[in-house]
Design an enzyme around this catalytic site. Structure first.
Site, short mmCIF file in Angstrom:
data_model
loop_
_atom_site.label_atom_id
_atom_site.label_comp_id
_atom_site.label_asym_id
_atom_site.label_seq_id
_atom_site.Cartn_x
_atom_site.Cartn_y
_atom_site.Cartn_z
N GLU A 120 0.86 -1.19 0.00
CA GLU A 120 0.00 0.00 0.00
C GLU A 120 0.90 1.23 0.00
OE1 GLU A 120 -4.21 -1.16 2.02
OE2 GLU A 120 -2.54 -1.10 3.40
N HIS A 238 -9.33 9.54 3.81
CA HIS A 238 -8.87 8.56 2.81
C HIS A 238 -9.13 9.14 1.43
CE1 HIS A 238 -8.26 4.81 0.67
NE2 HIS A 238 -7.91 4.21 1.79
N ARG A 285 -0.74 9.09 2.35
CA ARG A 285 -2.19 9.25 2.17
C ARG A 285 -2.65 10.71 2.18
NH1 ARG A 285 -5.66 5.11 5.62
NH2 ARG A 285 -4.84 3.68 4.09
N HIS A 346 -11.70 9.12 7.60
CA HIS A 346 -11.42 7.68 7.65
C HIS A 346 -10.87 7.22 8.98
CE1 HIS A 346 -10.33 3.78 6.04
NE2 HIS A 346 -9.05 3.97 6.33
N ARG A 381 -1.29 8.56 9.41
CA ARG A 381 -1.08 7.12 9.61
C ARG A 381 -0.67 6.43 8.31
NH1 ARG A 381 -4.63 2.49 9.20
NH2 ARG A 381 -6.19 3.94 8.46
P1 FAD Z 1 -13.49 -0.27 16.39
O1 FAD Z 1 -13.23 -1.41 15.50
O2 FAD Z 1 -14.10 0.93 15.79
O3 FAD Z 1 -14.42 -0.76 17.59
C1 FAD Z 1 -14.97 0.13 18.51
C2 FAD Z 1 -16.01 -0.61 19.33
O4 FAD Z 1 -16.41 0.18 20.44
C3 FAD Z 1 -17.29 -0.93 18.58
O5 FAD Z 1 -17.68 -2.23 18.90
C4 FAD Z 1 -18.29 0.07 19.12
O6 FAD Z 1 -19.62 -0.36 19.04
C5 FAD Z 1 -17.82 0.17 20.56
N1 FAD Z 1 -18.20 1.38 21.28
C6 FAD Z 1 -17.94 2.67 20.92
N2 FAD Z 1 -18.42 3.52 21.85
C7 FAD Z 1 -18.99 2.76 22.82
C8 FAD Z 1 -19.67 3.05 24.03
N3 FAD Z 1 -19.88 4.31 24.45
N4 FAD Z 1 -20.13 2.03 24.77
C9 FAD Z 1 -19.96 0.75 24.37
N5 FAD Z 1 -19.33 0.42 23.23
C10 FAD Z 1 -18.85 1.41 22.46
N6 FAD Z 1 -6.88 -0.25 9.27
C11 FAD Z 1 -5.90 -1.09 8.90
O7 FAD Z 1 -4.91 -1.25 9.62
N7 FAD Z 1 -6.00 -1.77 7.71
C12 FAD Z 1 -7.06 -1.64 6.88
O8 FAD Z 1 -7.12 -2.28 5.85
C13 FAD Z 1 -8.09 -0.74 7.24
N8 FAD Z 1 -9.16 -0.55 6.44
C14 FAD Z 1 -10.21 0.22 6.89
C15 FAD Z 1 -11.35 0.31 6.11
C16 FAD Z 1 -12.46 1.01 6.59
C17 FAD Z 1 -13.68 1.11 5.74
C18 FAD Z 1 -12.39 1.63 7.86
C19 FAD Z 1 -13.57 2.37 8.40
C20 FAD Z 1 -11.24 1.56 8.62
C21 FAD Z 1 -10.14 0.86 8.15
N9 FAD Z 1 -8.97 0.75 8.90
C22 FAD Z 1 -7.96 -0.07 8.49
C23 FAD Z 1 -8.89 1.34 10.23
C24 FAD Z 1 -9.15 0.24 11.26
O9 FAD Z 1 -10.16 -0.61 10.79
C25 FAD Z 1 -9.60 0.82 12.58
O10 FAD Z 1 -8.75 1.85 12.97
C26 FAD Z 1 -9.54 -0.26 13.66
O11 FAD Z 1 -10.25 -1.39 13.22
C27 FAD Z 1 -10.11 0.27 14.95
O12 FAD Z 1 -10.32 -0.79 15.82
P2 FAD Z 1 -10.78 -0.54 17.31
O13 FAD Z 1 -10.96 -1.89 17.90
O14 FAD Z 1 -9.88 0.42 17.95
O15 FAD Z 1 -12.19 0.20 17.15
C1 SIN Z 2 -7.38 0.65 2.73
O1 SIN Z 2 -7.59 -0.54 2.49
O2 SIN Z 2 -7.16 1.51 1.87
C2 SIN Z 2 -7.43 1.11 4.13
C3 SIN Z 2 -6.17 0.78 4.76
C4 SIN Z 2 -6.04 1.55 6.04
O3 SIN Z 2 -6.85 2.43 6.33
O4 SIN Z 2 -5.07 1.27 6.74
#
Ligand code: FAD
Ligand code: SIN
Length: 539
Positions: A120, A238, A285, A346, A381
């Protein structure tokens, strides 16, 4: 109100929360048990939608090294990444990936059963693991959810929103008040260890790749409790979200499509990235995002295009099955047609300041994943570093908890009682508020004035519009439902982002000021607490 106690409470069921729950249960002495709270169904999160993959500096990938990953991360981070955080996370990636495999997570492999690595933007080598082609987040999340659901020692509360942390004046966290959005009941949970894994803020913006739950709740909880917040002005946009008329929550067209050779073009099919960066489509990015945005403004177009027709069609279908399907549903055959794309909010680089154990400035309060600011990402990032950070920090918080005694508080602090009382007030009458309409206004303010290009003028406009909006939402502590709690948090976090963006008078990474185009020589983090109210810039 119902009361309960647990040795550890994890809030959020994305990859960070799920993996932390499994590792904590596996390794830590938990006399009063482990609770995982999540505000919708288990696993609904940003994590589920991750596409491109997860960085993994694996010993078997001879082309790669931690030195190279560290260097790429720091370069992309526009000088603001903390070397020690980058090093720690990079060096733990091999062990953590191997551990994930034991939990049933599968990554795509070639015909010889070797792990496949993709590329990437701004990575100097192929080092990104993927799963299900372009469904990496879903595959990891499903494997971890299955393990959590099967584990009798992990209690799960679904549809339950954390609404306030129980923190005393000595800055010690003693638990959390939660609200069940189905039964409308509150519960006070005492615990010596609360781990916030609540994800990001994409929903603050009109156009975003993030699902509905990304409303910045954990940031608001921690800020209100007095935690130190870091680099709150840094929002990542993004460059390539699918730009279909009328759709504001935008489906992502993964950077991995560019990693495999797709080109950005204007409406006439002419490539333009050579004008912006020597690495063209694989530039960091923030640069690709501004390039797309600039082309859109110059040509007065709602989008630019991604040309993936130069990639072998069989390879496209195999590597990107979900992207191919989603585009086809919208009448776009990616093997033959250009894909309309535009930037969208994003990822959030700012967050609750933590060390590598996930510890915040409040005793007993930890933060991991997107809600935390470890210093890994700096001002921008590097792609696929987020999932890696989630799993490494989940792993390391559980390691740390092994070394401390998790004693639940015996007595309720008097000062904490006053926090709980606010939610016990049965006489409080709350009028209905049209939250969806207010949310739309907020998202427009943030997109128009606190977005990809910022200036004193745009940010001051945002300040006054936000003040007007606040007056339309007269809630103090108690709210009527989940939507209201989320909106309250969104208003607060929007204010913090604007405040920090106003005070950083330079352009760096994703924070781009039209009135301060230069990047300062001295590179400092912005740190903010509710108590001080002032923004400090620290090295
Ligand atoms: P999240 O996965 O967002 O989980 C947060 C959780 O907290 C959820 O279950 C939510 O319901 C819960 N929550 C929130 N507030 C409360 C509350 N007040 N009470 C109870 N529960 C609550 N990153 C990469 O490294 N590679 C990728 O390929 C990539 N692709 C992406 C594609 C998309 C479309 C998106 C949106 C993001 C992408 N990212 C990628 C970023 C990455 O997915 C996220 O940064 C990462 O998954 C965040 O994980 P997390 O567990 O910190 O939070
Ligand atoms: C993507 O697949 O372009 C998202 C990757 C990322 O947010 O790290």
């Amino acid at each position: 109100m119902k009361y309960s106690k647990y040795s550890t409470v994890i809030i959020g069921s994305g990859v960070a929360g799920l993996y932390a729950a499994l590792k904590t249960e596996q390794q830590v002495e938990l006399p009063d048990g482990l609770l995982l709270i999540t505000k919708s169904k288990l696993g609904e999160s940003n994590s589920r939608y991750a596409q491109g993959g997860m960085v993994a500096v694996m010993k078997e990938n001879k082309a790669d090294s931690t030195a190279s990953h560290i260097s790429d991360t720091i370069k992309a981070g526009a000088g603001l990444s903390d070397f020690n955080a980058v090093k720690f996370i990079s060096e733990h990636s091999d062990a953590v990936v191997k551990d994930l495999l034991k939990f049933g997570v599968e990554f795509d492999r070639d015909e010889n059963n070797n792990l496949c690595f993709t590329r990437e933007a701004a990575h100097s080598v192929r080092r990104i693991l993927h799963s299900g082609g372009d469904a990496t987040g879903k595959m990891i999340e499903q494997a971890l959810c299955k393990k959590v659901a099967e584990n009798e020692n992990i209690e799960v509360y679904e549809e339950t929103v954390a609404v306030e942390l129980l923190v005393n004046s000595k800055s010690e966290c003693k638990g959390v008040v939660v609200f069940n959005d189905i039964t409308q009941e509150y519960e006070t949970i005492y615990s010596p260890c609360i781990i916030l894994a609540t994800g990001g803020i994409g929903q603050l913006y009109k156009y975003t790749t993030n699902p509905a739950g990304a409303t910045g709740d954990g940031l608001a909880l921690a800020y209100n409790a007095g935690a130190v917040m870091q680099d709150m002005e840094f929002v990542q946009f993004h460059p390539t979200a699918l730009a279909i008329d009328g759709e504001e929550n935008r489906f992502l067209i993964s950077e991995a499509v560019r990693g495999e050779g797709a080109k950005l073009v204007d409406a006439d099919g002419i490539e333009f990235m050579h004008k912006y960066h020597e690495k063209r489509e694989l530039a960091p990015r923030d640069i690709v995002t501004r390039a797309n945005f600039n082309e859109m403004l110059e040509h007065n177009m709602p989008n630019v295009y991604l040309n993936a027709t130069c990639i072998n069609s069989e390879m496209l279908a195999k590597r990107f099955p979900n992207i191919s399907k989603k585009c086809l549903e919208n009448g776009i055959d990616i093997a033959h047609d250009f894909i309309p794309v535009a930037p969208a909010a994003h990822y959030y680089m700012g967050g609750i300041k933590t060390d590598m154990k996930g510890a915040t400035s409040i005793k007993g309060l930890f933060a991991i994943g997107e809600v935390a600011s470890t210093g890994l990402h700096g001002g921008n990032r590097l792609a696929s570093n987020s999932l890696l950070e989630c799993v490494v920090c989940a792993y390391s918080v559980a390691e740390y908890l092994k070394s401390i005694e998790l004693k639940t508080p015996k007595q309720i602090d008097e000062e904490i009682k006053s926090i709980i009382d606010k939610y016990n007030d049965e006489d409080l009458i709350l009028d209905d508020i049209d939250v969806p309409a207010l949310k739309k206004k907020l998202q427009e303010i943030m997109w128009d004035y606190v977005g990809i290009l910022r200036s004193e003028k745009s940010l001051m406009t945002a300040v006054s519009k936000l003040e007007e909006l606040k007056s339309e939402f007269p809630r103090k502590a108690k709210c009527l439902n989940r939507d209201e709690y989320e909106f309250k948090n969104m208003l607060l976090v929007a204010g913090l982002i604007i405040n920090c963006a106003l005070k950083r008078k330079e352009s760096r990474g994703a924070h781009y000021r039209l009135d301060y185009l230069n990047t300062d020589e001295e590179c400092v983090h912005s740190c903010l607490t509710k108590k001080d109210g002032e923004l400090d810039f620290v090295k």
